[in-house]
Write a protein that holds these residues in place. Structure first.
Motif, PDB file in Angstrom:
ATOM      1  N   GLY A 153       9.998   9.781   3.934  1.00 32.70           N
ATOM      2  CA  GLY A 153       8.770  10.564   3.931  1.00 32.70           C
ATOM      3  C   GLY A 153       7.760   9.936   4.885  1.00 32.70           C
ATOM      4  N   GLN A 155       4.509   8.293   5.094  1.00 31.32           N
ATOM      5  CA  GLN A 155       3.816   7.622   3.985  1.00 31.32           C
ATOM      6  C   GLN A 155       2.302   7.781   4.015  1.00 31.32           C
ATOM      7  OE1 GLN A 155       5.609   6.427   1.390  1.00 31.32           O
ATOM      8  NE2 GLN A 155       7.276   7.327   2.572  1.00 31.32           N
ATOM      9  N   THR A 156       1.728   7.886   5.213  1.00 28.24           N
ATOM     10  CA  THR A 156       0.265   7.910   5.312  1.00 28.24           C
ATOM     11  C   THR A 156      -0.240   9.338   5.422  1.00 28.24           C
ATOM     12  OG1 THR A 156       0.483   5.847   6.528  1.00 28.24           O
ATOM     13  CG2 THR A 156      -1.686   6.880   6.547  1.00 28.24           C
ATOM     14  N   ALA A 157      -1.161   9.715   4.557  1.00 28.07           N
ATOM     15  CA  ALA A 157      -1.667  11.090   4.547  1.00 28.07           C
ATOM     16  C   ALA A 157      -2.299  11.455   5.887  1.00 28.07           C
ATOM     17  CB  ALA A 157      -2.679  11.264   3.415  1.00 28.07           C
ATOM     18  N   ILE A 178      10.540  14.507   1.491  1.00 23.48           N
ATOM     19  CA  ILE A 178       9.350  14.272   0.676  1.00 23.48           C
ATOM     20  C   ILE A 178       9.611  13.106  -0.258  1.00 23.48           C
ATOM     21  CG2 ILE A 178       7.732  15.377  -0.895  1.00 23.48           C
ATOM     22  CD1 ILE A 178       9.319  18.059   0.098  1.00 23.48           C
ATOM     23  N   GLU A 179       9.008  11.974   0.039  1.00 28.22           N
ATOM     24  CA  GLU A 179       9.261  10.801  -0.802  1.00 28.22           C
ATOM     25  C   GLU A 179       8.176   9.759  -0.586  1.00 28.22           C
ATOM     26  OE1 GLU A 179      12.900   8.724   0.132  1.00 28.22           O
ATOM     27  OE2 GLU A 179      12.961   7.783  -1.848  1.00 28.22           O
ATOM     28  N   ASP A 180       7.496   9.423  -1.667  1.00 22.52           N
ATOM     29  CA  ASP A 180       6.502   8.360  -1.619  1.00 22.52           C
ATOM     30  C   ASP A 180       7.210   7.038  -1.935  1.00 22.52           C
ATOM     31  OD1 ASP A 180       4.539   6.443  -2.297  1.00 22.52           O
ATOM     32  OD2 ASP A 180       3.101   8.041  -2.762  1.00 22.52           O
ATOM     33  N   SER A 207       7.994  10.558  -7.343  1.00 24.03           N
ATOM     34  CA  SER A 207       8.058  10.092  -5.949  1.00 24.03           C
ATOM     35  C   SER A 207       8.188  11.292  -5.016  1.00 24.03           C
ATOM     36  CB  SER A 207       9.224   9.113  -5.750  1.00 24.03           C
ATOM     37  OG  SER A 207      10.461   9.772  -5.932  1.00 24.03           O
ATOM     38  N   GLU A 208       8.755  12.386  -5.513  1.00 23.88           N
ATOM     39  CA  GLU A 208       8.836  13.627  -4.726  1.00 23.88           C
ATOM     40  C   GLU A 208       7.589  14.495  -4.938  1.00 23.88           C
ATOM     41  OE1 GLU A 208      12.643  15.705  -4.436  1.00 23.88           O
ATOM     42  OE2 GLU A 208      11.677  17.516  -5.199  1.00 23.88           O
ATOM     43  N   GLN A 211       4.081  13.374  -3.376  1.00 19.07           N
ATOM     44  CA  GLN A 211       3.941  13.605  -1.935  1.00 19.07           C
ATOM     45  C   GLN A 211       3.959  15.098  -1.595  1.00 19.07           C
ATOM     46  OE1 GLN A 211       6.652  12.246   1.591  1.00 19.07           O
ATOM     47  NE2 GLN A 211       5.166  10.628   1.191  1.00 19.07           N
ATOM     48  N   ARG A 214       0.536  16.457  -2.112  1.00 13.58           N
ATOM     49  CA  ARG A 214      -0.292  16.041  -0.974  1.00 13.58           C
ATOM     50  C   ARG A 214      -0.022  16.918   0.236  1.00 13.58           C
ATOM     51  NH1 ARG A 214       1.648  11.033   2.657  1.00 13.58           N
ATOM     52  NH2 ARG A 214       2.930  12.750   3.437  1.00 13.58           N
ATOM     53  N   ASP A 215       1.283  17.064   0.558  1.00 16.32           N
ATOM     54  CA  ASP A 215       1.661  17.804   1.764  1.00 16.32           C
ATOM     55  C   ASP A 215       1.247  19.277   1.686  1.00 16.32           C
ATOM     56  OD1 ASP A 215       2.699  15.552   2.858  1.00 16.32           O
ATOM     57  OD2 ASP A 215       4.802  16.205   2.831  1.00 16.32           O
TER      58      ASP A 215
END
Ligand SMILES: [Zn+2]
Length: 426
Positions: A153, A155-157, A178-180, A207-208, A211, A214-215
């Motif tokens: 993924g 990692q940084t928004a 998609i993975e934090d 973890s999915e 993110q 967020r996305d």
């Protein structure tokens, strides 16, 4: 010379209809109940079914860099064996196609060595890691089909936000793994009952979903076409459903293994069940199918991830993530979903061919029609067989479906009027 595919059944407007298909100069020239054999090369496919060639928007062909796992030649042949005529290749190869020059070298390899149509993603960030963005405009100009850091993924928004702004400007999709990492670190299977029983570290669903949430906000803010790769949880389906409802430009894929397998089937420490995202619960699996059926999830993609025998040996703790999928997808899905009346053949073909072509704007793929390219696959829907490693053309034999009995078999696949796979007569 023209070719007639005689006495088959063609999927037209969702129904199988008896029809002959005339192919000339790579195109479908006629579809009608009786096309005369005269002057034409006749291929008898009595009782078999002609479907539009499948389109997989998520595969890993490993070349250049990891050709002990797969090559473009073996990967594309495996795709043809599975009925695929177009695939989208992920950029986690070495060197990473993260500049126009490296992307062009990659695409040249695809064209030289592939036997089917191959669309090539560029990475989102340089070297597919960190925060330095690629040149979106230049990569669009050379022909990239989209951008993905698949395997990890972003990692940084802020990096994802800027990437989406840039991709939106050039009207290309971001296909997101998609993975934090901060929530997933060290896990090798779903954080759940099976992991507890096997004393293996788990990857939690958040973890999915964290993110993905967020996305979807970032996608809403930027207007980018955001394609969510390999959804694995019920909560992810719900997030995409809600985002679509409020008009976010999001599409989503699900893999055959997340539809047909779940963590309860992992009863031993077996690396053939290790993939990322991991197999979740039965409830997640059911939610993924519901998501497909109601249109929340747009298409099925295999995430074909071939590995060597050595990479997949030993414990899930140390084995590589990923399983193959191109050669088994139609057969396992047809058997488990269509034969069980969970969906129709037309729906399955829609998810495997028409829809992926549509959402990635491939106007020439995903359909059988007069005037369309002859990209098609011939399938026997009444041929029980057992999936074996020996029958696989991929270098990777890492499939949890080996040993499964399936009701359908791909007999031949044609790209632009040329046979690229034909089952040997036995
Ligand atoms: Zn991925």
């Amino acid at each position: 010379m023209k070719t007639v595919l005689k006495n088959g059944y063609v999927l037209i407007a969702g129904q199988l209809q008896r029809a002959d298909v005339l192919i000339d100069a790579g195109m479908i020239q006629d579809i009608s109940p009786e096309i005369p054999a005269s002057q034409n090369q006749v291929v008898s496919i009595a009782g078999q079914v002609i479907l539009p060639g499948f389109v997989d928007v998520h595969v890993h062909f490993r070349e250049p860099g990891y050709t002990d796992k797969e090559t473009i030649a073996t990967g594309s042949l495996a795709a043809a064996h599975g009925g695929y005529t177009t695939v989208f290749s992920m950029p986690n190869v070495q060197p990473v196609p993260d500049t126009p020059q490296r992307w062009l070298q990659m695409q040249q390899l695809n064209q030289q060595k592939g036997c089917i149509h191959i669309q090539q993603y560029a990475s989102i960030t340089r070297q597919r890691t960190g925060n330095e963005l690629v040149d979106f405009k230049a990569l669009k100009q050379v022909g990239a089909c989209g951008f993905s850091n698949d395997g990890s993924g972003v990692q940084t928004a802020a990096t994802m936000y800027q990437a989406m702004q840039a991709a939106a400007q050039v009207h290309l999709p971001i296909a997101a793994h998609i993975e934090d990492d901060s929530l997933a670190h060290g896990g090798v299977m779903n954080a759940g009952l099976s992991a507890q029983k096997l004393h293996l570290p788990g990857i939690p669903a958040v973890s999915e979903t964290a993110q993905l949430a967020r996305d979807l906000e970032l996608a809403a803010a930027t207007g980018v076409h955001y394609h969510a790769c390999h959804l694995s949880t019920a909560a992810s389906v719900e997030l995409v459903r809600a985002a679509k409802k409020r008009g976010v430009n999001v599409t989503a894929e699900v893999t055959p293994h997340h539809l047909l397998l779940d963590e309860s089937m992992i009863t031993t420490d077996n690396p053939l069940f290790k993939m990322n995202p991991p197999l979740r619960t039965l409830a997640d699996r059911q939610a993924l199918l519901s998501g497909l059926l109601d249109g929340t999830i747009d298409c099925i993609a295999t995430d074909h991830a071939p590995h060597t025998k050595l990479d997949k040996q030993g414990s899930m703790l140390t084995a590589a993530f990923g399983i193959t999928g191109l050669e088994t997808s139609f057969a396992v899905l047809y058997t488990s979903l269509v034969q069980s009346n969970l969906c129709s053949l037309a729906q399955l073909v829609n998810w495997m061919s028409t829809q992926p072509a549509r959402i990635f704007h491939l106007t020439q793929a995903g359909r059988i029609a007069i005037g369309a390219p002859a990209d098609l696959t011939v399938v026997d829907l009444n041929h029980w067989t057992t999936i074996t490693a020996a029958n696989m053309l991929s270098k990777g034999k890492n499939s949890p479906f080996i040993g499964r009995k399936v009701a359908a078999q791909i007999k031949a696949t044609m790209v632009h009027g040329q046979w690229v796979y034909q089952q040997e007569a036995k």
